[in-house]
Design a protein around this motif. Sequence first.
Motif, PDB file in Angstrom:
ATOM      1  N   LEU A   1      30.907  42.881  42.543  1.00 38.72           N
ATOM      2  CA  LEU A   1      31.845  41.778  42.328  1.00 38.72           C
ATOM      3  C   LEU A   1      32.746  41.583  43.550  1.00 38.72           C
ATOM      4  O   LEU A   1      33.097  40.449  43.904  1.00 38.72           O
ATOM      5  N   GLU A  57      31.934  41.901  46.557  1.00 34.74           N
ATOM      6  CA  GLU A  57      31.185  41.167  47.569  1.00 34.74           C
ATOM      7  C   GLU A  57      31.166  39.670  47.286  1.00 34.74           C
ATOM      8  O   GLU A  57      30.806  38.872  48.155  1.00 34.74           O
ATOM      9  N   ALA A  58      31.563  39.292  46.068  1.00 35.94           N
ATOM     10  CA  ALA A  58      31.700  37.869  45.735  1.00 35.94           C
ATOM     11  C   ALA A  58      33.086  37.358  46.107  1.00 35.94           C
ATOM     12  O   ALA A  58      33.360  36.159  46.031  1.00 35.94           O
ATOM     13  N   THR A  88      26.746  37.488  42.152  1.00 37.99           N
ATOM     14  CA  THR A  88      27.297  37.528  43.511  1.00 37.99           C
ATOM     15  C   THR A  88      26.392  36.877  44.545  1.00 37.99           C
ATOM     16  O   THR A  88      26.817  35.979  45.285  1.00 37.99           O
ATOM     17  N   TYR A  89      25.130  37.314  44.581  1.00 45.57           N
ATOM     18  CA  TYR A  89      24.270  36.905  45.690  1.00 45.57           C
ATOM     19  C   TYR A  89      23.601  35.547  45.483  1.00 45.57           C
ATOM     20  O   TYR A  89      23.242  34.884  46.457  1.00 45.57           O
ATOM     21  N   TRP A 123      33.920  32.446  43.406  1.00 43.23           N
ATOM     22  CA  TRP A 123      33.796  33.424  42.317  1.00 43.23           C
ATOM     23  C   TRP A 123      34.472  32.916  41.051  1.00 43.23           C
ATOM     24  O   TRP A 123      34.034  33.231  39.941  1.00 43.23           O
ATOM     25  N   SER A 132      30.984  39.758  35.750  1.00 43.02           N
ATOM     26  CA  SER A 132      29.659  39.199  35.499  1.00 43.02           C
ATOM     27  C   SER A 132      29.303  39.492  34.042  1.00 43.02           C
ATOM     28  O   SER A 132      29.929  40.330  33.399  1.00 43.02           O
TER      29      SER A 132
END
Length: 431
Positions: free
Chosen positions: A43, A45-46, A89-90, A100, A298
């Motif tokens: 998360l 990384e988001a 995220t990706y 996000w 998520s």
Amino acid sequence: MLQWLKGYFDLPGHETTLKREMTAGLISFFTIVYIIAVNATILAEAGIPMEAAIIGTIVTCVIGCLLMGFWANAPIILVPGMGINAMFTYTLVHSMGLSWQEALGVVVVSGVIITIVSFTRLSQILLEAIPTSLKHGITVGLGLFLTLIGLEKGGLIMKGDNSLLMLGDVTSPMVITTILSIIIAVFLFMRNVPANFLISIVASTVIASLLGVVSFQEMGGGALPLESYVSLFGAVSFAKIGELAFLVAVFSLTMVLLFENIGLINGHLNMTKRPEKFKRSFQANGISILTSGITGSSPTVSTVESAAGIAAGGRTGITAIVTGSLFVLSIFAIPFIKIIPGSAIAPILIIIGVLMLQSVKQIDFQDLSEGFPAFLIIVMIPFSYSIADGIAFGFIAYPLVKLALGKAKEVSAPLYVIAGLFFLTFLTNVH
């Protein structure tokens, strides 16, 4: 209080005891507690602040487990799903360009859709549309997936230099600890020793400390500052709800969550021999997904690690409630939890994999129109490292094989629709 618990959760009717349920909840917690650090990292990384992501993950786990325990009275734990968090995220944020906050909005909308489905006849229609061979294929595939995760956690299997996978260094302290832990866990399990999984975790952690795998000096500080969570709770945005990217994201996420959770819930309830709990379990799942977006995580899934608590004897919602309660306490005990090594969890996942593999006997491989799609699910779940993708391959193949053999009438109309929708998710490349 004890009488109320026995009555509300019907402990005698489930042929279980409060002690067994609490032990099962403890086992479930130890097998899934890694999700706190892992989910928060993904998360982050988001763009979500790390400390807020950790607390958001914990709050989401608590709500999910309590919903399942009190509403469905099932020993299934609801936590943010691995694979789904990567999609959040990706794909939703990095690939599709959503913020996000907007991705959390996608989670909320998907949760609303799944909740509506769960409270209508659609949930039963979808469950009945899935052939028995595919249901058992999902269970076997999940078992192999758990085994692979266990072998990976214990260092017995690792990424290969000249191949996808290779054997780990069997002389390393980590792998030696794992091998000794497997011997202990299998012995205790086969001897049916009470709380065998819990004893195995404790014994394995002690062995790991003696061999230098665990470093108590790396435990770090205490509890997290709760004020860091203020910026995350309720930070949902629907600013792009009318745009194509948002709508495609909702469609893709909903498809994956619907059928991954249908497969997981059905598999877990088959282990408990309580299929009648499917509707309420699915409803709890839908509401939990909805609240995930609000609590800042998520989406939740009926995680495969639920099988650990079930294998330990969990049969009622008390198992899930104990797990949820331990997630509350984990806010103050994360440094201690982090010292439990992967080598202590690996044997439990491997044993559960063996138990789930037994469903392969229910698949008719003599009839390849049933066996081949089930086989695809079995191999694609672990080999693609994705429950959703593995399920999709089997669901698409089933009607195609039946059509090729002139058995089109054996496929229900909903399954044709489901297969088509899964195919669309592959075409949009956002699965």
